[in-house]
Design a protein around this motif. Structure first.
Motif, short mmCIF file in Angstrom:
data_model
loop_
_atom_site.label_atom_id
_atom_site.label_comp_id
_atom_site.label_asym_id
_atom_site.label_seq_id
_atom_site.Cartn_x
_atom_site.Cartn_y
_atom_site.Cartn_z
N LEU A 153 41.33 -13.91 19.26
CA LEU A 153 39.81 -13.92 18.67
C LEU A 153 39.04 -12.80 19.48
O LEU A 153 39.32 -12.83 20.84
N THR A 181 37.82 -12.42 13.78
CA THR A 181 37.07 -13.50 13.60
C THR A 181 37.85 -14.97 13.69
O THR A 181 37.19 -16.04 13.81
N ALA A 182 39.18 -14.80 12.93
CA ALA A 182 39.89 -16.09 12.80
C ALA A 182 41.38 -15.61 12.64
O ALA A 182 41.65 -14.66 12.05
#
Length: 208
Positions: free
Chosen positions: A38, A52-53
């Protein structure tokens, strides 16, 4: 920092839309996910995006309003593919040229010349960028470090430049699928930009 040596392509498998904001999810092959965390930077068609994920092979990235307005990422749909490059690390071989991942504008593919082992693409660029483009200079096209073959000024049509692509570039990147009318992301060579703008400031200060 990036080098413009695209490491592969990835398919967009999901898009979440919000007001002036988008999250897109790409299916990254295992080789491109290795060590990914991340907050890491990954270039998509030459645009530096932040992870972001991570959910298995599905990796998410957020696109802000400026990214959607200035680059071709906002026009992508599920099933489209993007050129992928992980951020360079100290000690990596720099096979292309230093790139920031900050796209300056888009250019339109206006002409495509095919030969058995080569493909020449002509792009029309905004007038503001042409002062940074030179024959045999560097340019980033959808995140790919390429050498400019020629720069032309076509009366009534604006400036354009061409690049010549070898089979390896076509096999590794999305440029193999580009057709006239498509728009690509352009990042001029940062060193060339710095030199040109410095010379312009010095000349302006001298009243030249």
């Amino acid at each position: 920092m990036f080098t413009g040596i695209v490491q592969g392509t990835a398919e967009i498998v999901a898009i979440e839309e919000a007001e002036a904001f988008r999250t897109h999810v790409v299916a990254l092959p295992e080789a491109l996910r290795r060590g990914l965390e991340l907050g890491a930077s990954v270039a998509h068609n030459g645009v530096c995006l932040t992870v972001t994920a991570i959910d298995g092979e599905r990796v998410s990235f957020d696109l802000m309003r400026e990214t959607l307005a200035v680059t071709n990422l906002g026009a992508l749909e599920v099933g489209d593919r993007v050129n992928i490059e992980r951020a360079a690390r100290f000690g990596d071989e720099i096979g292309g040229h230093a790139m920031s991942g900050h796209v300056m504008a888009m250019a339109e593919l206006v002409e495509l010349d095919e030969t058995p082992n080569n493909r020449r693409l002509w792009f029309q660029v905004p007038q503001a960028l042409v002062r940074f483009l030179f024959d045999k200079g560097y340019v980033g096209v959808d995140g790919i470090s390429l050498t400019i073959g020629e720069v032309r000024h076509v009366a009534g049509q604006g400036p354009r430049f061409c690049v010549n692509l070898i089979p390896e570039t076509l096999a590794r990147t999305t440029l193999v699928d580009r057709v006239p009318g498509d728009r690509v992301n352009i990042e001029v060579d940062p060193q060339t930009q710095a030199i040109v703008e410095t010379v312009e400031r010095v000349l302006a200060a001298r009243g030249v």
